[in-house]
Enzyme design. Structure first.
Site, PDB file in Angstrom:
ATOM      1  N   ASP A 188      51.215  44.977  38.451  1.00 45.55           N
ATOM      2  CA  ASP A 188      51.011  43.586  38.879  1.00 45.55           C
ATOM      3  C   ASP A 188      51.281  43.436  40.375  1.00 45.55           C
ATOM      4  OD1 ASP A 188      50.439  40.938  38.592  1.00 45.55           O
ATOM      5  OD2 ASP A 188      52.311  40.394  37.597  1.00 45.55           O
TER       6      ASP A 188
ATOM      7  N   ASN B  82      41.080  39.344  32.101  1.00 43.93           N
ATOM      8  CA  ASN B  82      40.747  39.456  33.532  1.00 43.93           C
ATOM      9  C   ASN B  82      39.299  39.069  33.860  1.00 43.93           C
ATOM     10  OD1 ASN B  82      42.961  42.295  34.175  1.00 43.93           O
ATOM     11  ND2 ASN B  82      43.297  40.123  34.529  1.00 43.93           N
TER      12      ASN B  82
HETATM   13  C1  FPP Z   1      47.198  42.947  38.876  1.00 43.11           C
HETATM   14  O1  FPP Z   1      47.428  42.412  40.143  1.00 43.11           O
HETATM   15  C2  FPP Z   1      46.277  44.053  38.953  1.00 43.11           C
HETATM   16  C3  FPP Z   1      45.068  44.135  38.316  1.00 43.11           C
HETATM   17  C4  FPP Z   1      44.540  43.098  37.437  1.00 43.11           C
HETATM   18  C5  FPP Z   1      44.197  45.300  38.514  1.00 43.11           C
HETATM   19  C6  FPP Z   1      44.895  46.628  38.420  1.00 43.11           C
HETATM   20  C7  FPP Z   1      44.077  47.645  39.084  1.00 43.11           C
HETATM   21  C8  FPP Z   1      44.568  48.585  39.913  1.00 43.11           C
HETATM   22  C9  FPP Z   1      46.004  48.758  40.229  1.00 43.11           C
HETATM   23  C10 FPP Z   1      43.649  49.546  40.554  1.00 43.11           C
HETATM   24  C11 FPP Z   1      43.638  50.878  39.859  1.00 43.11           C
HETATM   25  C12 FPP Z   1      42.529  50.990  38.929  1.00 43.11           C
HETATM   26  C13 FPP Z   1      41.958  52.156  38.594  1.00 43.11           C
HETATM   27  C14 FPP Z   1      40.875  52.159  37.598  1.00 43.11           C
HETATM   28  C15 FPP Z   1      42.353  53.437  39.206  1.00 43.11           C
HETATM   29  P1  FPP Z   1      46.959  40.924  40.420  1.00 43.11           P
HETATM   30  O2  FPP Z   1      45.595  40.962  41.000  1.00 43.11           O
HETATM   31  O3  FPP Z   1      47.085  40.123  39.170  1.00 43.11           O
HETATM   32  O4  FPP Z   1      48.005  40.486  41.487  1.00 43.11           O
HETATM   33  P2  FPP Z   1      48.583  39.018  41.686  1.00 43.11           P
HETATM   34  O5  FPP Z   1      49.319  38.652  40.433  1.00 43.11           O
HETATM   35  O6  FPP Z   1      49.493  39.177  42.861  1.00 43.11           O
HETATM   36  O7  FPP Z   1      47.418  38.122  41.962  1.00 43.11           O
END
Ligand code: FPP
EC number: 2.5.1.-
Length: 262
Positions: A32, A80
């Site tokens: 996250d 998502n």
């Molecule tokens: C959550 O952060 C993250 C995600 C929904 C995507 C996770 C993906 C990666 C870490 C990239 C790696 C992927 C692969 C396939 C290698 P958020 O966007 O919810 O962050 P926020 O809560 O700060 O908005």
């Protein structure tokens, strides 16, 4: 002794000696905070995901070196899809970019790729990238790098229950044959030797499960860290394992040594 991960934040991880006999076999991570990290740097959200992808490479190698058997990463949830199209489009391109650059390292480290989730609902190019990596690493016998992609814990349980109901309907099993083992076998993790996480980590200070591995985390230790995923390092991983090792896992029973009981 009880270590709270947040209190251990400033520990010099170089000097930490982990108990190699008690490395968690299965670690699951809710990655996250990519968006918040990007915002802090005045970058677009997708830069956080891009950086997050690089961190996945470092943590995969570090976990494998530590002797972890399964590393499950929550890369895209069934919820998502509600994000803006441009962000979803970017996230769907990440598996291709990740595997294009990282499969040689996965092979060199004997790491096998596995995926849980509703893969058939992903764009065709994403499915192709994922299936290719699964094939290319199929003979590897070391750690399993298990991506949860278009995964949701409740949906997984619903699908599992449907499978079991079909088997009852066909007369293959009776309702009284349904036990925990059969439910285990109906989960998307059923092919894994270590299906249940021992340690669940969530980054970015949030303390929620967000529909991740609901059935499988029944006895997992939860460790929440303040770092955003793009800031997560092998040293932070080591710190979470230290927190895990400082806890007592009794699976509902009593500690073997009475003096160990709290
Ligand atoms: C959550 O952060 C993250 C995600 C929904 C995507 C996770 C993906 C990666 C870490 C990239 C790696 C992927 C692969 C396939 C290698 P958020 O966007 O919810 O962050 P926020 O809560 O700060 O908005």
């Amino acid at each position: 002794m009880f270590f709270n991960d947040r209190h251990e934040k400033h520990v010099d991880t170089q000097s930490i000696e982990l108990d190699s006999e008690r490395i968690p076999k299965h670690i699951a991570i809710i990655m996250d905070g990519n968006g918040r990290w990007a915002k802090k740097q005045n970058l677009p959200r997708v830069s956080g995901h891009q950086r997050g992808m690089e961190v996945v490479k470092d943590i995969t190698k570090a976990a494998s070196d530590l002797g972890v058997k399964v590393l499950t990463l929550y890369a895209f949830s069934t919820e998502n899809w509600k994000r803006p199209d441009t962000e979803v489009g970017f996230l769907m391109k990440l598996p291709g970019r990740f595997f294009d650059t990282f499969v040689p390292d996965l092979i060199a480290n004997n790491i096998r790729v596995n995926v849980i989730g509703y893969i058939d609902q992903l764009p065709k190019h994403t499915q192709k990238a994922v299936n290719k990596a699964i094939e290319q690493t199929a003979n590897n016998t070391g750690m399993v790098l298990n991506f949860a992609l278009n995964y949701g814990g409740r949906a997984e349980i619903v699908s599992g229950v449907q499978q079991i109901a079909q088997r009852v309907l066909k007369g293959e099993i009776k309702p009284e044959d349904i036990d925990e083992h059969l439910v285990d076998q109906s989960m998307m993790t059923s092919s894994l030797e270590y299906a249940d996480p021992d340690l669940l980590i969530r980054t970015s200070g949030e303390e929620r499960l967000s529909n991740f591995l609901l059935w499988q985390v029944a006895y997992a230790e939860f460790v929440f860290v303040d770092e955003h995923w793009p800031e997560f390092t092998p040293a932070v991983l080591k710190r979470t394992i230290m927190t895990y090792q400082s806890r007592h896992r009794r699976f509902g029973g009593l500690a073997e040594n009475k003096s160990d009981q709290k």
